[in-house]
Motif scaffolding. Sequence first.
Motif, short mmCIF file in Angstrom:
data_model
loop_
_atom_site.label_atom_id
_atom_site.label_comp_id
_atom_site.label_asym_id
_atom_site.label_seq_id
_atom_site.Cartn_x
_atom_site.Cartn_y
_atom_site.Cartn_z
N ILE A 1 0.85 -1.18 0.00
CA ILE A 1 0.00 0.00 0.00
C ILE A 1 0.89 1.23 0.00
O ILE A 1 2.09 1.16 0.29
N ASP A 2 0.28 2.37 -0.29
CA ASP A 2 1.02 3.62 -0.30
C ASP A 2 0.22 4.64 0.50
O ASP A 2 -0.99 4.76 0.31
N ILE A 3 0.89 5.34 1.41
CA ILE A 3 0.27 6.42 2.16
C ILE A 3 1.02 7.70 1.82
O ILE A 3 2.24 7.76 1.97
N GLU A 4 0.28 8.68 1.36
CA GLU A 4 0.89 9.94 0.95
C GLU A 4 0.29 11.08 1.77
O GLU A 4 -0.93 11.15 1.95
N VAL A 5 1.15 11.94 2.29
CA VAL A 5 0.69 13.13 2.98
C VAL A 5 0.39 14.19 1.92
O VAL A 5 1.26 14.58 1.15
N LEU A 6 -0.88 14.62 1.87
CA LEU A 6 -1.29 15.59 0.86
C LEU A 6 -1.06 17.02 1.31
O LEU A 6 -0.82 17.89 0.49
N GLY A 7 -1.17 17.29 2.59
CA GLY A 7 -0.97 18.64 3.08
C GLY A 7 -1.72 18.89 4.37
O GLY A 7 -2.32 18.00 4.95
N VAL A 8 -1.69 20.14 4.79
CA VAL A 8 -2.35 20.56 6.02
C VAL A 8 -3.70 21.18 5.64
O VAL A 8 -3.80 21.98 4.72
#
Length: 65
Positions: free
Chosen positions: A42-49
């Motif tokens: 799986i992939d977890i990406e931080v998109l932003g605040v």
Amino acid sequence: MREQVHLFVSFDTSFEDLDLLKKEMTNFVRDKDNARDFQPDIDIEVLGVAEMNKIGLQIEISTQV
């Protein structure tokens, strides 16, 4: 095919906790009961605040075709 899930977590969530989330989800997709439905990574990406109090995440899970 891929499933994408967008969610928010508290701004003070540590990267260690995000790593733990990824490990738990990886264990889920690799479990023998779920392995026929999902690919093993799986992939977890931080998109932003968002709204200055939470972090937007995108979780991507690949399914078996």
